[in-house]
Design a protein around this motif. Structure first.
Motif: not given
Ligand code: MUC
Ligand code: MG
Length: 376
Positions: A307-308, A333, A339, A344
Motif C-alpha cells: 500500500s502507500s 496503491p 489504499d 495516497g
C-alpha cells in the motif's frame, strides 16, 4: 536526549487483508486481497511510526506469511527491540538479526516504522536520514496479471489514459508458455509501438523452456525478463543471461547482500530488483544496491504490492540511490480498492512522486486499518 526520547515503548503488529480491484495471478499464486503485516511503534516521546510487510497469497511468493510475520514479531523481534532507541536503525537491524534468521519482510516492516518514527521525531523526511533525495519522482510500471488478454489490454490502455502508467510488466509462467506468449503478443499489438513491456516469469520456467521461448520474447520486443528460472538455480540464470539478448533481472534469487554478491559475480542477470521485503530494511537495501553498482548490474525498484505505507518507504530509500536505472513498479496503491492511508502516493505524468513531510510522508487511515484488520 534523542536516545531516551526515541526509546521503543510499544511495538504492535496486525494482520491486514485489503481487497484488490482484480485477481492478481503469478506462476505460484493468485490473490484477490493483499495480506500485510501493519506495524505501529510508539516511542517514549509519544511519537508513533508505521511500517508494512507484504506477502502474496501466504508463504508462496517467498517463505513468509502474514501469520508467520505476526508470530515472529510478537515472540522474537519486538522483545529484542523494546527499550532500544528507534533512531539507531543499524543497531536495531543487528538486534533483529540476532533474534531471528531471515524473516526479511517482518524485519523490514519494523525497520520502516523505526525510520518513520525517527523522521517524525526530528521533523525530517526519511530520505534525509538515508543520505538525501537525489530524485523526487520515478518512472512507474504497472503489472498486468489477470491472465485474460482482453482484460489486460483494456487495463493497460486505461492506465495510459489516466496518465498513471505507460510501462508494463506482464506475468508469465502460470499457463503453458505458448498460451502466456499469446497474451504477451496481444498486448504488444494493442499498445503504442515502442511501449516498454517487461516479462516476469516468477521462477516458472525450466532452462529448457527459456531456451525454447527466448526467441519469441525477442521477437515481441520484451525489454527485460525477470527471474525466469527457480530462485536457487543461480548457474542456470547465469547461462540464461549469457545466452539472452534481452537483459535478465534477478528477483527471488537475491534477498541478502551475500546472495547479491553471488548473483552479481556469477552474472546471473544484468539487472537486480530491490525490495525491502527481501533485504530486510533500508540499509540492507542500500548494501545490495552498492554491490550491484560495483558489479555494473543495473537497479530496478521492485514491489510486492505494498500500500502507500510500504511504497512510500521504498521511494524514500530509492530516492537516495545514485541511479535507479529502470524506475519502479510501485503500483500497489492503485490496485487496492482502498489504499491504507489518508494521503495516497501521487501518480502523475507516468511517474510516482516521493511524498513530502516528516518520516515516510504518509498517514495511515485508522478507520481503514481497523476495517481490514483480521479480527480473530
Ligand atoms: C514479483 O515477483 O515481482 C510484484 C509485482 C507483481 O505483479 O508481482 C510482484 C512480485
Ligand atoms: Mg518478480
Amino acid at each position: 536526549d534523542l536516545m531516551q526520547a526515541t526509546a521503543l515503548r510499544r511495538i504492535n503488529a496486525r494482520i491486514i487483508e485489503a481487497p484488490t480491484r482484480r485477481k492478481h495471478k503469478l506462476s505460484n499464486t493468485s490473490v484477490a486481497h493483499q495480506g500485510y503485516i501493519f506495524v505501529e511503534v510508539e516511542l517514549e516521546n509519544g511519537v508513533t511510526g508505521h511500517g508494512e510487510g507484504s506477502t502474496l497469497g501466504g508463504p508462496r511468493w517467498a517463505e513468509e506469511s502474514t501469520e508467520a510475520m505476526k508470530a515472529n514479531i510478537d515472540a522474537y523481534l519486538a522483545p529484542a527491540l523494546l527499550g532500544h532507541p528507534a533512531c539507531n536503525l543499524e543497531q536495531a537491524a543487528t538486534l533483529m538479526a540476532r533474534a531471528c534468521k531471515r524473516n526479511y519482510a517482518a524485519k523490514s516492516a519494523i525497520d520502516m516504522a523505526l525510520l518513520d518514527a525517527t523522521g517524525k521525531t526530528l521533523g525530517l523526511p526519511a530520505h534525509v536520514l538515508l543520505g538525501g533525495a537525489r530524485a523526487t519522482s520515478f518512472s512507474a510500471i504497472w503489472a498486468l496479471a489477470s491472465g485474460d488478454a482482453g482484460q489486460e489490454v483494456e487495463e493497460a490502455k486505461g492506465m495510459i489514459e489516466k496518465g498513471w502508467f505507460n510501462r508494463f510488466k506482464i506475468k508469465l509462467g502460470f499457463a503453458d508458455p505458448a498460451t502466456d506468449l499469446n497474451r504477451l503478443a496481444a498486448l504488444q499489438k494493442a499498445l503504442p509501438a515502442g511501449t516498454d513491456i517487461i516479462a516476469d516469469v516468477n521462477q516458472g520456467w525450466s532452462e529448457g523452456d527459456f531456451i525454447r521461448y527466448l526467441p519469441r520474447l525477442v521477437d515481441l520486443g520484451v525489454s527485460l525478463v525477470e527471474q525466469p528460472l527457480p530462485a536457487d538455480q543461480m548457474a542456470g540464470m547465469a547461462r540464461a543471461a549469457d545466452r539472452s539478448p534481452i537483459p535478465i533481472m534477478m528477483d527471488e534469487g537475491v534477498f541478502t547482500p551475500a546472495e547479491a554478491f553471488d548473483g552479481c559475480t556469477r552474472a546471473a542477470g544484468s539487472v537486480l530488483s530491490l525490495k525491502l521485503c527481501k533485504h530486510g530494511g533500508v540499509h540492507a537495501l542500500k548494501q545490495v544496491a552498492g554491490i550491484a553498482n560495483a558489479a555494473g548490474v543495473q537497479l530496478y525498484g521492485g514491489c510486492l504490492l505494498e500500500s502507500s505505507i510500504g511504497a512510500a518507504a521504498h521511494l524514500q530509500v530509492f530516492a537516495t540511490l545514485p541511479k535507479l536505472h529502470w524506475g519502479t513498479e510501485h503500483f500497489g496503491p492503485k490496485i487496492l480498492i482502498e489504499d491504507l492511508v489518508t494521503d495516497g502516493l501521487r501518480y502523475e505524468d507516468y511517474r510516482v512522486h516521493l511524498p513530502e513531510g516528516p518520516g515516510l510522508g504518509i498517514t495511515p487511515d485508522p478507520e481503514r486499518i481497523e476495517r481490514y484488520a483480521r479480527k480473530d
